[in-house]
Design a protein around this motif. Structure first.
Motif, mmCIF file in Angstrom:
data_model
loop_
_atom_site.group_PDB
_atom_site.id
_atom_site.type_symbol
_atom_site.label_atom_id
_atom_site.label_comp_id
_atom_site.label_asym_id
_atom_site.label_seq_id
_atom_site.Cartn_x
_atom_site.Cartn_y
_atom_site.Cartn_z
ATOM 1 N N LYS A 105 0.845 -1.204 0.000
ATOM 2 C CA LYS A 105 0.000 0.000 0.000
ATOM 3 C C LYS A 105 0.873 1.244 0.000
ATOM 4 O O LYS A 105 0.505 2.266 -0.582
ATOM 5 C CB LYS A 105 -0.955 -0.018 1.178
ATOM 6 C CG LYS A 105 -1.980 -1.156 1.057
ATOM 7 C CD LYS A 105 -3.250 -0.880 1.811
ATOM 8 C CE LYS A 105 -4.230 -2.042 1.732
ATOM 9 N NZ LYS A 105 -5.206 -1.945 0.658
ATOM 10 N N LYS A 145 -3.989 1.067 7.567
ATOM 11 C CA LYS A 145 -3.870 -0.037 6.607
ATOM 12 C C LYS A 145 -2.513 -0.713 6.750
ATOM 13 O O LYS A 145 -1.484 -0.045 6.633
ATOM 14 C CB LYS A 145 -3.989 0.497 5.170
ATOM 15 C CG LYS A 145 -5.295 1.232 4.909
ATOM 16 C CD LYS A 145 -5.434 1.625 3.439
ATOM 17 C CE LYS A 145 -6.794 2.267 3.194
ATOM 18 N NZ LYS A 145 -7.068 2.509 1.773
ATOM 19 N N VAL A 155 -7.452 -3.459 6.791
ATOM 20 C CA VAL A 155 -7.879 -2.064 6.845
ATOM 21 C C VAL A 155 -8.817 -1.869 8.037
ATOM 22 O O VAL A 155 -9.813 -2.568 8.160
ATOM 23 C CB VAL A 155 -8.611 -1.670 5.543
ATOM 24 C CG1 VAL A 155 -9.178 -0.261 5.639
ATOM 25 C CG2 VAL A 155 -7.667 -1.790 4.354
ATOM 26 N N GLU A 187 -4.451 6.893 6.591
ATOM 27 C CA GLU A 187 -5.123 7.698 5.568
ATOM 28 C C GLU A 187 -6.217 8.548 6.167
ATOM 29 O O GLU A 187 -6.873 8.137 7.124
ATOM 30 C CB GLU A 187 -5.791 6.775 4.546
ATOM 31 C CG GLU A 187 -4.949 6.499 3.349
ATOM 32 C CD GLU A 187 -5.710 5.682 2.323
ATOM 33 O OE1 GLU A 187 -5.045 4.978 1.581
ATOM 34 O OE2 GLU A 187 -6.957 5.733 2.273
ATOM 35 N N GLU A 188 -6.449 9.685 5.542
ATOM 36 C CA GLU A 188 -7.616 10.474 5.945
ATOM 37 C C GLU A 188 -8.867 9.684 5.560
ATOM 38 O O GLU A 188 -8.872 8.939 4.574
ATOM 39 C CB GLU A 188 -7.599 11.849 5.284
ATOM 40 C CG GLU A 188 -7.739 11.788 3.788
ATOM 41 C CD GLU A 188 -7.842 13.156 3.127
ATOM 42 O OE1 GLU A 188 -8.629 13.986 3.587
ATOM 43 O OE2 GLU A 188 -7.137 13.367 2.128
ATOM 44 N N LEU A 190 -12.347 9.076 4.074
ATOM 45 C CA LEU A 190 -13.152 9.668 2.996
ATOM 46 C C LEU A 190 -14.596 9.212 3.114
ATOM 47 O O LEU A 190 -14.865 8.071 3.506
ATOM 48 C CB LEU A 190 -12.622 9.220 1.632
ATOM 49 C CG LEU A 190 -11.178 9.606 1.296
ATOM 50 C CD1 LEU A 190 -10.786 8.995 -0.038
ATOM 51 C CD2 LEU A 190 -11.019 11.121 1.256
ATOM 52 N N GLU A 194 -18.726 3.918 -2.951
ATOM 53 C CA GLU A 194 -17.578 3.242 -3.570
ATOM 54 C C GLU A 194 -17.963 2.546 -4.856
ATOM 55 O O GLU A 194 -19.040 1.949 -4.931
ATOM 56 C CB GLU A 194 -17.080 2.152 -2.618
ATOM 57 C CG GLU A 194 -15.989 2.586 -1.697
ATOM 58 C CD GLU A 194 -15.569 1.451 -0.789
ATOM 59 O OE1 GLU A 194 -16.056 1.447 0.358
ATOM 60 O OE2 GLU A 194 -14.788 0.584 -1.216
ATOM 61 N N LYS A 216 -18.537 -4.086 1.043
ATOM 62 C CA LYS A 216 -17.413 -4.648 1.808
ATOM 63 C C LYS A 216 -17.763 -4.949 3.261
ATOM 64 O O LYS A 216 -17.156 -5.805 3.877
ATOM 65 C CB LYS A 216 -16.239 -3.671 1.772
ATOM 66 C CG LYS A 216 -15.610 -3.524 0.400
ATOM 67 C CD LYS A 216 -14.155 -3.915 0.422
ATOM 68 C CE LYS A 216 -13.573 -4.041 -0.970
ATOM 69 N NZ LYS A 216 -13.529 -2.751 -1.693
ATOM 70 N N ASN A 226 -15.116 -4.769 7.938
ATOM 71 C CA ASN A 226 -14.812 -4.995 6.528
ATOM 72 C C ASN A 226 -14.619 -6.479 6.263
ATOM 73 O O ASN A 226 -14.072 -7.203 7.077
ATOM 74 C CB ASN A 226 -13.510 -4.278 6.157
ATOM 75 C CG ASN A 226 -13.777 -2.947 5.496
ATOM 76 O OD1 ASN A 226 -14.659 -2.834 4.656
ATOM 77 N ND2 ASN A 226 -13.028 -1.942 5.889
ATOM 78 N N LEU A 284 -9.109 4.411 -3.526
ATOM 79 C CA LEU A 284 -8.871 3.815 -2.211
ATOM 80 C C LEU A 284 -7.777 2.782 -2.304
ATOM 81 O O LEU A 284 -7.003 2.577 -1.380
ATOM 82 C CB LEU A 284 -10.140 3.128 -1.696
ATOM 83 C CG LEU A 284 -11.325 4.024 -1.387
ATOM 84 C CD1 LEU A 284 -12.534 3.179 -1.025
ATOM 85 C CD2 LEU A 284 -10.985 4.969 -0.243
ATOM 86 N N GLU A 285 -7.782 2.055 -3.407
ATOM 87 C CA GLU A 285 -6.798 0.986 -3.571
ATOM 88 C C GLU A 285 -6.769 0.560 -5.029
ATOM 89 O O GLU A 285 -7.735 0.756 -5.770
ATOM 90 C CB GLU A 285 -7.198 -0.240 -2.730
ATOM 91 C CG GLU A 285 -8.514 -0.843 -3.190
ATOM 92 C CD GLU A 285 -8.841 -2.203 -2.598
ATOM 93 O OE1 GLU A 285 -7.944 -2.867 -2.069
ATOM 94 O OE2 GLU A 285 -10.013 -2.605 -2.694
HETATM 95 P P1 AMP Z 1 -8.805 -0.988 0.760
HETATM 96 O O1 AMP Z 1 -8.349 -2.422 0.906
HETATM 97 O O2 AMP Z 1 -7.700 -0.008 0.845
HETATM 98 O O3 AMP Z 1 -9.707 -0.771 -0.413
HETATM 99 O O4 AMP Z 1 -9.799 -0.753 1.965
HETATM 100 C C1 AMP Z 1 -10.896 -1.612 2.206
HETATM 101 C C2 AMP Z 1 -12.128 -0.805 2.456
HETATM 102 O O5 AMP Z 1 -11.949 0.096 3.546
HETATM 103 C C3 AMP Z 1 -12.527 0.074 1.301
HETATM 104 O O6 AMP Z 1 -13.242 -0.630 0.333
HETATM 105 C C4 AMP Z 1 -13.349 1.130 2.000
HETATM 106 O O7 AMP Z 1 -14.653 0.660 2.251
HETATM 107 C C5 AMP Z 1 -12.628 1.307 3.309
HETATM 108 N N1 AMP Z 1 -11.638 2.378 3.186
HETATM 109 C C6 AMP Z 1 -10.369 2.267 2.754
HETATM 110 N N2 AMP Z 1 -9.743 3.459 2.740
HETATM 111 C C7 AMP Z 1 -10.636 4.372 3.165
HETATM 112 C C8 AMP Z 1 -10.610 5.778 3.358
HETATM 113 N N3 AMP Z 1 -9.488 6.500 3.159
HETATM 114 N N4 AMP Z 1 -11.724 6.380 3.804
HETATM 115 C C9 AMP Z 1 -12.846 5.666 4.044
HETATM 116 N N5 AMP Z 1 -12.946 4.337 3.886
HETATM 117 C C10 AMP Z 1 -11.859 3.681 3.453
#
Ligand code: AMP
Ligand code: GLY
Length: 431
Positions: A105, A145, A155, A187-188, A190, A194, A216, A226, A284-285
């Motif tokens: 990440k 994360k 996460v 991370e901030e 958000l 999605e 998720k 999640n 986000l990813e």
């Molecule tokens: P990721 O594996 O980074 O996609 O994170 C898994 C899930 O966490 C995402 O699908 C979002 O639902 C939530 N998430 C990740 N990053 C953020 C963020 N910066 N702000 C809010 N929700 C987040």
């Protein structure tokens, strides 16, 4: 020709099923597969683990496999595609170098920063003190994360300093995610809806797949912890034609150009998980593979030949492909084992699988295996019941109707998959 699918989840069942539909394909092998792939016509399981690269190469050679499609991220990050390519075997997926977009990440955030791809503000830390300092500066809630691969569970959203301290300590000590947590990205937080934007990429150009959205969180109303994903649907009405162009221009194209400029061109499925914030889309990813469960509804709608398509991408003919989609909506509901995403029990007999569903429904298996003649649970996400309908609401009703016929002890599912697309009457979706 013979095709090999690597993995054992719902995504791999869907890939195997769709590959077996191709006129060009005589047989599909899945390593290691599940009960669904064992029972699928034209498909056979091979008992080789996804991380046993030597045995996978031997299998592909012995079976004269002409195309291998990799499902999960771990073997990609371990260099499966590099090894297959060196062995002269055709394989659809990114190199280990290119897979860092998902496997680190910190790499992905740095990459997005360098190439101007919109994403949440962040910091990378390796101590609890520094983490707390950064979190305080950002303001709670913040998102923590684990840097490395953690099967979609690395996460955690924390609301206050106490939770941040505990989570940082668990991640950084290795207690939560092992070495994957030795660095933590903060991370901030958000706010927004999605979407999953997934394309086929040939190292430079992109061919977008139909839009999709997954859920998720474990519980209805998008609450609770999640998970890997509790259900998904395609198309996602929130992805208007304008947003589609914006995501291509602001996320996908700079990402592919950036990977090429950085010396690791990306070939394979590129998945951008995007938050639609009031300030615009933010990534986000990135995932370097097809989504699970997005694959199930997307492939249920794909009318083009999957194998021909992937071969054309690998042969440099991405420009010549036009994908055909069923205009209906496909919606998949994940049936999970009690306790998921934490500990759960395996080996529970599953009832209701003996009656063949109509053509508009497909029950994709994920965590299942055969115990003699009986299909039993073998994972956290067990099945993904996917149905076609003329609207999201109809696809949901149809999937729910079929889900209700299937059961296993302590199983659960969300009855509200697709709710965002159903409540505000949206009719402006793309693809
Ligand atoms: P990721 O594996 O980074 O996609 O994170 C898994 C899930 O966490 C995402 O699908 C979002 O639902 C939530 N998430 C990740 N990053 C953020 C963020 N910066 N702000 C809010 N929700 C987040
Ligand atoms: N559905 C989210 C993922 O595949 O990571």
């Amino acid at each position: 020709m013979k095709v090999l699918i690597i993995g054992s989840g719902g995504r791999e069942h869907a890939l195997a099923w769709k590959a077996a539909c191709s006129d060009k394909v005589s047989e599909v092998l899945v390593a290691p597969g599940n009960a669904g792939t064992a029972l699928e016509p034209g498909v056979r399981n091979a008992t080789v683990d996804v991380d046993d690269l030597d045995s996978l190469i031997s299998l592909a050679r012995a079976e004269q496999i002409e195309l291998t499609i990799v499902g999960p991220e771990a073997p990609l990050a371990a260099g499966l595609v590099d090894r297959f390519s060196r062995a002269g075997l055709k394989c659809f997926g990114p190199s280990a170098q290119a897979s860092r977009l998902e496997s680190s990440k910190a790499f992905a955030k740095d990459f997005m920063g360098r190439h101007g791809i919109p994403t949440a503000g962040h910091a990378v830390v390796d101590s609890v003190e520094e983490g707390l300092r950064q979190a305080r500066a950002m303001g709670y809630p913040v998102v923590l994360k684990a840097d490395g691969l953690a099967a979609g569970k690395g996460v955690v959203i924390v609301d206050d300093e106490a939770a941040a301290k505990q989570t940082l300590a668990d991640m950084l000590s290795g207690a939560a995610f092992g070495a994957a947590g030795s660095r933590v990205v903060i991370e901030e937080f958000l706010v927004g809806e999605e979407v999953s934007f997934i394309v086929l990429a040939d190292g430079g150009k992109a061919l977008p797949l139909a839009s999709s959205q997954d859920h998720k969180r474990r519980d209805e109303g998008d609450l609770g912890p999640n998970t890997g994903g509790m259900g998904a649907y395609s198309p996602a009405p929130v992805v208007t034609a304008e947003l589609y162009r914006q995501l291509l221009a602001e996320v996908i194209e700079p990402a592919l150009a950036g990977m090429r400029a950085d010396g690791c061109p990306f070939t394979g499925f590129l998945y951008a998980g995007v938050m639609l914030t009031p300030g615009g889309p933010r990534v986000l990813e990135f995932n370097v593979r097809f989504g699970d469960p997005e694959t199930q509804p997307i492939l249920m709608r794909l009318q083009s030949d999957l194998v021909e398509t992937l071969l054309a991408v690998l042969d440099g003919r991405i420009d010549q492909i036009t994908l055909e989609w069923d205009e209906r909506t496909a919606l998949g509901i994940v049936m999970a084992a009690g306790g998921y995403p934490e500990d759960y029990v395996k080996g529970k007999p599953i009832s209701g699988l003996d009656i063949a569903p109509p053509e508009t429904v497909k029950v994709f298996h994920a965590g299942t295996r055969m115990d003699g003649e009986q299909v039993v649970t073998n994972g956290g996400r067990v099945l993904c019941v996917t149905a076609l309908g003329d609207s999201v609401a109809q696809a949901q009703a149809h999937a729910l109707e079929w889900t209700a016929r299937i059961g296993f002890e302590d199983g659960f599912y969300r009855a509200d998959i697709g709710h965002r697309a159903i409540s505000p009457a949206r009719t402006d979706g793309h693809d």
